[in-house]
Write a protein that holds these residues in place. Structure first.
Motif, PDB file in Angstrom:
ATOM      1  N   ARG A 215      -8.126  -3.703 -10.506  1.00 20.72           N
ATOM      2  CA  ARG A 215      -8.714  -4.399 -11.656  1.00 20.72           C
ATOM      3  C   ARG A 215      -7.693  -5.435 -12.116  1.00 20.72           C
ATOM      4  NH1 ARG A 215     -13.039  -2.735 -14.773  1.00 20.72           N
ATOM      5  NH2 ARG A 215     -12.854  -0.571 -14.135  1.00 20.72           N
ATOM      6  N   THR A 216      -8.051  -6.704 -11.967  1.00 21.53           N
ATOM      7  CA  THR A 216      -7.129  -7.804 -12.228  1.00 21.53           C
ATOM      8  C   THR A 216      -7.341  -8.371 -13.616  1.00 21.53           C
ATOM      9  OG1 THR A 216      -8.662  -9.471 -11.378  1.00 21.53           O
ATOM     10  CG2 THR A 216      -7.223  -8.367  -9.769  1.00 21.53           C
ATOM     11  N   ALA A 217      -6.468  -9.326 -13.980  1.00 17.32           N
ATOM     12  CA  ALA A 217      -6.617 -10.010 -15.264  1.00 17.32           C
ATOM     13  C   ALA A 217      -7.946 -10.748 -15.331  1.00 17.32           C
ATOM     14  CB  ALA A 217      -5.449 -10.975 -15.472  1.00 17.32           C
ATOM     15  N   GLU A 218      -8.383 -11.288 -14.214  1.00 16.46           N
ATOM     16  CA  GLU A 218      -9.670 -11.986 -14.179  1.00 16.46           C
ATOM     17  C   GLU A 218     -10.816 -11.019 -14.459  1.00 16.46           C
ATOM     18  OE1 GLU A 218     -11.995 -15.366 -13.928  1.00 16.46           O
ATOM     19  OE2 GLU A 218      -9.801 -15.219 -13.853  1.00 16.46           O
ATOM     20  N   ASP A 219     -10.704  -9.789 -13.940  1.00 11.07           N
ATOM     21  CA  ASP A 219     -11.731  -8.780 -14.197  1.00 11.07           C
ATOM     22  C   ASP A 219     -11.767  -8.380 -15.669  1.00 11.07           C
ATOM     23  OD1 ASP A 219     -12.439  -8.603 -11.490  1.00 11.07           O
ATOM     24  OD2 ASP A 219     -10.846  -7.161 -11.092  1.00 11.07           O
ATOM     25  N   LEU A 220     -10.602  -8.319 -16.308  1.00  9.29           N
ATOM     26  CA  LEU A 220     -10.507  -7.803 -17.674  1.00  9.29           C
ATOM     27  C   LEU A 220     -10.727  -8.860 -18.744  1.00  9.29           C
ATOM     28  CD1 LEU A 220      -7.503  -5.364 -17.211  1.00  9.29           C
ATOM     29  CD2 LEU A 220      -9.892  -4.775 -17.516  1.00  9.29           C
ATOM     30  N   THR A 269      -1.036   4.508 -11.156  1.00 13.06           N
ATOM     31  CA  THR A 269      -2.104   3.519 -10.982  1.00 13.06           C
ATOM     32  C   THR A 269      -2.174   2.578 -12.177  1.00 13.06           C
ATOM     33  OG1 THR A 269      -3.384   5.080  -9.651  1.00 13.06           O
ATOM     34  CG2 THR A 269      -4.578   3.223 -10.599  1.00 13.06           C
ATOM     35  N   TRP A 270      -2.184   3.126 -13.381  1.00  9.99           N
ATOM     36  CA  TRP A 270      -2.346   2.290 -14.570  1.00  9.99           C
ATOM     37  C   TRP A 270      -1.172   1.356 -14.806  1.00  9.99           C
ATOM     38  CZ3 TRP A 270      -3.850   7.355 -17.448  1.00  9.99           C
ATOM     39  CH2 TRP A 270      -5.158   7.695 -17.110  1.00  9.99           C
ATOM     40  N   PHE A 271       0.025   1.781 -14.422  1.00  9.75           N
ATOM     41  CA  PHE A 271       1.212   0.962 -14.673  1.00  9.75           C
ATOM     42  C   PHE A 271       1.625   0.123 -13.455  1.00  9.75           C
ATOM     43  CE2 PHE A 271       1.597   4.089 -18.066  1.00  9.75           C
ATOM     44  CZ  PHE A 271       2.053   3.326 -19.122  1.00  9.75           C
ATOM     45  N   ALA A 272       0.811   0.151 -12.394  1.00 11.05           N
ATOM     46  CA  ALA A 272       1.160  -0.602 -11.187  1.00 11.05           C
ATOM     47  C   ALA A 272       1.147  -2.104 -11.460  1.00 11.05           C
ATOM     48  CB  ALA A 272       0.190  -0.256 -10.063  1.00 11.05           C
ATOM     49  N   PRO A 273       1.998  -2.873 -10.789  1.00 11.15           N
ATOM     50  CA  PRO A 273       2.028  -4.334 -10.983  1.00 11.15           C
ATOM     51  C   PRO A 273       0.701  -4.977 -10.599  1.00 11.15           C
ATOM     52  CG  PRO A 273       3.980  -3.568  -9.800  1.00 11.15           C
ATOM     53  CD  PRO A 273       3.048  -2.402  -9.864  1.00 11.15           C
ATOM     54  N   GLY A 274       0.276  -5.942 -11.408  1.00 12.01           N
ATOM     55  CA  GLY A 274      -0.886  -6.748 -11.081  1.00 12.01           C
ATOM     56  C   GLY A 274      -2.230  -6.126 -11.371  1.00 12.01           C
ATOM     57  N   ARG A 275      -2.276  -4.940 -11.995  1.00 18.54           N
ATOM     58  CA  ARG A 275      -3.569  -4.304 -12.256  1.00 18.54           C
ATOM     59  C   ARG A 275      -3.520  -3.523 -13.560  1.00 18.54           C
ATOM     60  NH1 ARG A 275      -5.662   0.096  -8.489  1.00 18.54           N
ATOM     61  NH2 ARG A 275      -6.749   0.610 -10.433  1.00 18.54           N
TER      62      ARG A 275
END
Length: 963
Positions: A215-220, A269-275
């Motif tokens: 889930r990217t910044a574009e998705d959010l 998962t939640w703290f992974a880079p880029g998502r």
């Protein structure tokens, strides 16, 4: 409770060996305890009156004294001492009764490993209650000082509860704002805020972000801000909940046996880079370039998976230990580690626009045994300066105890989107009002729920109902604390879609969040009363599948009667019958917000409603909501509601052999003897054909209930009697059958008790004036499993149910096993209920993947001149569902042989596995045939064959009427 604490336990038990086992179990846990064993009523009452004890254990069954009597005495003499029942035979219903009477818990002797945790939990709860009492006493003293200061303050001093409701304000409000004393008490403070300021005033607006591979910044971005034409226009959600339904190990996080690796995987998962969290922070930064920096950081909630008590070795933590989640100490240790790990990662991430607000409890129900576990988690979360949130499903266990357990905020799920007519359920429009009432009563927020709103028109309509009903002029929950379930990627797809309908869903959601009214796609119409009728006009003509009649009914009241709806398709046209419904009971879970649903299946512009019963209809106001027909469902055709049988069919788990309900056998051992017939369907009918007119004065049904194994008495039972075939439902299209008479069932009489929760009973229907009838239909609304063993029909005091010439049919067939074939099994209703599946919807479909063909024999109930028969199936290859090869139709008159009427073959040209859509196999008769029975054969091609309806059309005569 410290292991070094010396406990005094009073143990009422007639088995001299069991107290020794208790002492041994306590010693194994290194708990120091003095166990005082008593075996009689006199010894027990004397000990409790003369000595101090920390906890009481009592056997449920004693020769001359039982646990409930001991509980009553203890509650009267020493209510502060926790009381636990211990037994080898206590049933579920008895356990519930004991808990209601004041027992803290119950433990079965066959599970001795649960005894010590139950004792520890009970003692800890008692200590916590004592601390709360002391705190409340201190608070009362403090409040006196507080009022002395605020009553004379020149400034406004206001106190809100967790939900933003005013519970106190100082007298200066009258001088400065003009409100009188107590005028605003109970008012949502957000209703006093200017609409433009509402989004930043809401305290817990949560958007659940569910499982995604990435889930990217574009998705959010479309969650963070209302995006139009690619640009942020206004801020949207101000809090975000991250959760996974499934753990790394594959088990569910709401009840599965999750371990350390599963919990760590969530954080990784939640703290992974880029998502996820980093992508959310980036998305807010992007929106800030257009909207400016938000007034405050966006709040984040991280999910705590359910600490399943059967997990005895959670996994090695930094201190080298592997906690036991079956103990409260283990729960505290694991939650402490998890919270600190989440806080550390959050702190080190250095987010610019995010703050860690708290954690979310994943399990959506809270039985009494879980309440101490929640309290332990809440204690840890609060100790970290954070908050704990919860979103229970509709009336879930413990939903009304959320505050006492330690939650800071809770949102109630209405579950209208998932159990309503949109998914083949019985939940209607009144659920939203009932949920709003229940949430207010218990100080909760509401959850808005979106099903497949971009794939299903009914789901889209239901979601818009949630949003439209929230406005001030309706249920007024829009300005309350809200949570939102929006699926996995609904918001992303809707915000980017070029489809106008999909974009409108996103716009409606954004408007709702921003405090704007959302248009209702099926507005609720207020009817006006004229003597014994209710009349109303729609703003335009709509094709109605059903109408919901919404009204308030006082608690304790239960009107029963016949509801008839007449309709006009245009203002100048004549009134004609629209539909009817019998009401033989109320929806008790809905409180005062009641509904009667009447099928229509026709265009309507004006509506007239008549309510007739033994008592006058008590409601002063009534509203009408239209469920529109958005798909190709015929709703009203000649075979609608007709009985039919499919061959072959999946056998029922508790099946019938055609004689089981009239063989005179009532199993003394319950359903386990295999002599009962069982269902879990929303509606069940047993239809008797007596062969000739008989004078019926009484009907009895032997059934089982009490809650054991999920078997309960039906919530409603209604007897229908008629000289012609009656409906096997409590509602129908057109006028009510002229000759039909209905009799409500009495409350079940218990005739045998195998245990407190395993009961046999008799449902009776007394016909006040003996009725001449050939057909009887007994219609039930089950609650869990409906289990029947015998039906008796009395004529002049003699049971005629098993006489020669008397036969019966079941609709639906008994519930099959839960295998994959059972999931798509026929239920005796689906193929003549007027519902066509336009896409894959298991609730509407009958499917098979093994037999080459299946036949459906339909009894039309009378001679009909048939002009066409259409079998509605699915095609396309998606999910392995392919168009059938051929449909063949035969017909027969009463007592005659079947003759061939025609056939239809597949016209589907391509099935590439990318879609699953409706396909019609229409057999049009060149010369209409007069028949009473139809035999329809569907030949499978490959994969799964799925059919949803068999539509029968009668020939029209020259005058335009049906023959």
């Amino acid at each position: 409770m410290s292991k070094t604490t010396q406990l005094r336990i009073l143990h009422l038990e007639d088995d001299p060996d069991y107290p020794a086992l208790v002492r041994s179990l306590l010693a194994q846990e290194a708990i120091q305890a003095e166990v005082v064993h008593v075996a009689s009523q006199a010894q027990f009452e004397t000990a409790l009156a003369t000595s101090e004890f920390d906890v009481v254990l009592a056997d449920y069954r004693l020769p001359e004294y039982d646990g409930l009597q001991a509980l009553a005495f203890a509650r009267q003499l020493r209510p502060e001492v926790p009381f636990l029942l211990v037994s080898g035979t206590i049933g579920e219903q008895a356990a519930i009764e004991s808990l209601k009477a004041g027992a803290r818990d119950y433990v079965l002797k066959l599970w001795p490993e649960r005894l010590v945790p139950a004792i520890r939990r009970a003692v800890e709860e008692a200590q916590q209650r004592l601390q709360r009492i002391r705190a409340e006493r201190d608070l009362a003293r403090t409040e006196k000082y507080f009022r002395a200061l605020t009553e004379h303050s020149l400034d406004i001093v206001a106190v809100l509860n967790r939900d933003g409701v005013l519970i106190y304000y100082s007298p200066s409000v009258t001088r400065l704002l003009g409100y009188s004393k107590d005028q605003l008490i109970g008012t949502q403070v957000f209703s006093l805020v200017h609409p433009e300021d509402v989004p930043t005033a809401k305290i817990a607006l949560a958007q659940a972000l569910y499982d995604r591979a990435a889930r990217t910044a574009e998705d959010l971005l479309p969650y963070v801000a209302h995006v139009e034409n690619g640009r942020p226009r206004a801020w949207l959600f101000d809090a975000f909940l991250f959760l996974h339904f499934h753990a790394k190990s594959g088990v569910r996080t709401d009840d599965g046996k999750t371990t350390r690796d599963d919990w760590l995987h969530q954080l990784d998962t939640w703290f992974a880079p880029g998502r996820d969290l980093r992508a959310l922070d980036e998305a807010i930064g992007r929106a800030a370039r257009s909207l400016g920096t938000p007034a405050r950081p966006r709040r984040v909630l991280l999910t705590i998976p359910y600490p399943n008590p059967t997990v005895r070795a959670f996994g090695t933590l930094p201190d080298g230990a592997s906690p036991d989640l079956g103990t409260l100490d283990g729960v505290r240790t694991v939650v402490q580690w998890y919270v600190e790990e989440g806080r550390r990662r959050f702190r080190e991430a250095g987010f610019r626009y995010l703050e860690l607000w708290g954690f979310y409890w994943m399990r959506e129900e809270m039985p009494l045994s879980d309440e101490p576990r929640v309290a332990a988690a809440a204690e840890v979360v609060h100790g970290a300066g954070l908050r704990l949130a919860w979103i229970p499903w509709w009336r879930a266990a413990g939903f009304d105890r959320w505050r006492t357990a330690g939650f800071d905020v809770a949102f109630l799920q209405p579950n209208y989107a998932f159990h309503s007519w949109t998914h083949g359920g019985s939940v209607r429009r009144n659920r939203l009002a009932a949920a709003a009432d229940l949430a207010r009563t218990h100080g909760m927020g509401l959850e808005m729920e979106a099903g497949g709103v971009l794939e299903s028109e009914p789901d889209r309509i239901a979601f818009l109902h949630y949003l439209a009903e929230g406005r001030r002029a309706r249920l007024n929950y829009q300005r309350s604390a809200m949570a939102y379930f929006l699926g996995v990627d609904t918001v992303e797809r809707a915000s980017r879609s070029k489809d106008r309908t999909a974009r409108e869903v996103y716009t409606a959601l954004a408007d709702f969040v921003r405090g704007r009214d959302v248009r209702d796609p099926s507005p609720v119409l207020k009817l006006r009363r004229t003597r014994d009728e209710w009349i109303g006009s729609l703003p335009d003509t709509r094709t109605a599948a059903n109408v919901d009649l919404l009204f308030a009914e006082e608690l304790g009241k239960e009107w029963r009667g016949l509801v008839e709806v007449q309709v006009k398709s245009d203002a100048a046209g004549p009134w004609r019958p629209g539909g009817w419904a019998l009401r033989s009971g109320k929806d008790k879970a809905a409180g005062r917000r009641q509904v009667v649903t009447v099928p229509i299946g026709a265009p309507i512009r004006q509506v007239k409603v008549r309510m007739s019963g033994e008592e006058a209809f008590p409601a002063r106001e009534m509203e009408l909501a239209v469920e529109e027909r958005h798909e190709a469902s015929p709703r009203h055709h000649t075979a609608l509601g007709c009985a039919y049988a499919m061959h072959p069919h999946e056998p029922g788990l508790y099946d019938d052999d055609g004689t089981r309900l009239t063989d005179g056998v009532e199993p003394a051992g319950g359903f386990g003897e295999g002599r009962s017939v069982g269902w879990t369907a929303p509606l069940v009918a047993v239809l008797f054909d007596l062969g000739t007119l008989r004078t019926v004065d009484r009907v009895e049904v032997a059934c089982q209930g009490g809650s054991y194994a999920g078997i309960n008495w039906p919530t409603e039972a209604t007897l229908l009697l008629s000289k012609s075939r009656p409906p096997v439902s409590l509602s129908g299209v057109g006028p009510p059958p002229e000759e039909m008479r209905w009799v409500p069932g009495e409350a079940p009489e218990v005739v045998r008790r195998r245990s407190a929760s395993d009961l046999d009973g008799v449902l009776r229907f007394h016909v006040r004036q003996a009725q001449s009838a050939r057909y009887l239909a007994i219609v039930f609304r089950p609650s869990g499993w409906l289990m029947l063993s015998e039906v008796r029909i009395f004529e002049s005091g003699r049971n005629i149910a098993a006489e020669p010439g008397v036969r019966y049919a079941l609709q639906p067939r008994p519930t099959p096993s839960a295998g994959i074939s059972g999931r798509y099994a026929d239920d005796g209703f689906k193929l003549t209920d007027g519902e066509i599946a336009a896409a894959f919807n298991p609730n509407l479909l009958v499917g098979w993947a093994e037999e080459a063909e299946r036949t459906v024999e339909i009894d039309l109930g009378r001679p009909v001149t048939v002009s066409s028969v259409t079998v509605w199936s699915l095609a396309g290859g998606l999910y392995g569902v392919y168009a059938p090869q051929q449909v063949t139709v035969k017909g027969a008159e009463a007592g005659g042989e079947y003759r061939h009427l025609g056939h239809a073959t597949s016209e589907v040209s391509q099935e590439d596995g990318t879609q699953c859509t409706a396909a019609a196999y229409r057999v049009t008769l060149e010369v209409p045939a007069r028949v009473e029975r139809l035999l329809v054969t569907v030949r499978r091609n490959r994969g799964w064959a799925m059919i949803s309806e068999i539509e029968v059309e009668a020939a029209r005569n020259l005058a335009g009427g049906a023959p």
